[in-house]
Design an enzyme around this catalytic site. Sequence first.
Site, short mmCIF file in Angstrom:
data_model
loop_
_atom_site.label_atom_id
_atom_site.label_comp_id
_atom_site.label_asym_id
_atom_site.label_seq_id
_atom_site.Cartn_x
_atom_site.Cartn_y
_atom_site.Cartn_z
N TYR A 144 -1.27 3.03 18.62
CA TYR A 144 -2.68 3.34 18.95
C TYR A 144 -2.82 3.64 20.43
CZ TYR A 144 -7.80 2.48 18.71
OH TYR A 144 -9.17 2.59 18.75
N ARG A 177 -8.19 8.67 23.57
CA ARG A 177 -8.43 7.89 22.36
C ARG A 177 -9.91 7.54 22.18
NH1 ARG A 177 -5.31 2.55 22.75
NH2 ARG A 177 -7.27 1.77 23.59
N ASP A 178 -10.32 7.40 20.93
CA ASP A 178 -11.68 6.96 20.61
C ASP A 178 -12.72 7.94 21.16
OD1 ASP A 178 -13.39 5.28 19.31
OD2 ASP A 178 -13.42 3.72 20.84
N SER A 187 -13.07 1.47 22.61
CA SER A 187 -11.61 1.42 22.51
C SER A 187 -10.92 2.59 23.20
CB SER A 187 -11.18 1.37 21.04
OG SER A 187 -11.67 0.21 20.44
N ASP A 235 -8.64 6.25 13.27
CA ASP A 235 -9.89 6.99 13.59
C ASP A 235 -9.70 8.38 14.18
OD1 ASP A 235 -11.26 4.87 12.63
OD2 ASP A 235 -12.25 4.35 14.51
N ASP A 260 -14.51 -7.18 18.08
CA ASP A 260 -14.59 -5.72 18.08
C ASP A 260 -15.17 -5.18 19.38
OD1 ASP A 260 -13.72 -5.39 15.37
OD2 ASP A 260 -15.69 -6.10 14.74
#
Length: 399
Positions: free
Chosen positions: A119, A124-125, A131, A172, A354
């Site tokens: 990840y 990212r995200d 994240s 994702d 989270d």
Amino acid sequence: MRSLLNYATVSLLAVPALAGPILSERAGNNQDRCNHDSPFKNVQIYANYRYATKLQQTINAFNAKGDAAGAAAAASLKTTPTFIWITWTQINYLEPQLLDAKAIQDETGQQQTIPLVVYNLPGRDCAALASQGELQLGSDGIPRYMTEFIDPIVSIIRRYASLRYVIVLEPDSLANLVTNMHIENCANAAATYKAGIAYAISQFQDKNVAVYLDIGHSNWLGWNSNLQPTAELFAEVKKWAGQRTNKFRGFISNVANYNAYNSTTPDKIYGPGPDNSNWNEWRFFRALTPYFTNFGLPTKFIVDQSRSGQINIRSSANSWCNVKGAGLGIRPTTDTGDCNVDAIVWVKPPGESDGTSNPDAVRYDALCGNADAFQPAPEAGDWNEAYIEMLIKNANPPF
Ligand SMILES: *[C@@H]1O[C@H](CO)[C@@H](O)[C@H](O)[C@H]1NC(C)=O
């Protein structure tokens, strides 16, 4: 199309060695008649000691309240396998866990399989903040992802070649490219995500490895209008990976989410139809299968159920953050009732936050301050003691 902001969190983990149970297989269950090249068949999924260590305070907390049942439940989670998340900052924690797994394997003679989440894509995200990663989009993003992240992971796992590996790639990311291309960050990230994932697929090709790509979840890519675009995009990425795709085993859904594997009624967040008839993860897999078949993609699935024990607890489909009232779901098993579903797994380590509920924090996401989000909650990845106690109390199946 439906756009949903949705993300998995970075799991920052903390250290005692325990062997997990062989994923339960009841005698005569469906998996025995399935055709078995499944990487989950007859192996022990390694339960990492860093997660087990965190549970000690939960055991102590239940004991302090005189709750022996709670303490026993928390203790059982030490041997329930959760995935090891490898991000930019977590690579150094990989090898000690492989050493531990190897020691267990040598001692018990039981084949250990390491469940990993890789990840760290540049940018990212793209649809959110909580994240976002360390690597940036831009000309050095992909070269660094390849040479400073994927290649080192490949060389570390090659040093522990007697272990097996189940690898979940980049939760994702591709799902965002299916539905969130109207978001500038996602449009800008598209070529990078495809190239990065294609490279990772092509490198994780040793005989002891199986790769699963993330397909979001039923209330995201499961909408009927998203099925065909999903298959098209994944087929494109597979093509980018070239000839080296034999170890691309299948797909994973519901990472760090709350959807049930095969509830008998729809969660209210799916709303009225007719476009969302795929209102649980099993229905989603069934709906995707003919599209994936048409596009020459694998049709095997695994599903995260670590926090999916309770439904009808979210105010909207967007609620992803520390949802209040959640419970632990089906324990990891290969007894899935469907030969195309290799396993039910726990990707999200329950108890890890989270995202923070502190509105002044830099990475605060308003959804973590929602009425349906458990508060207070610490930063993403940090241990949320009150939350894990709730998850245990609300477990379904119960302890
Ligand atoms: C899911 O539930 C449906 C309806 O209850 C049932 O027919 C089906 O066999 C179940 N699927 C699995 C994999 O258990």
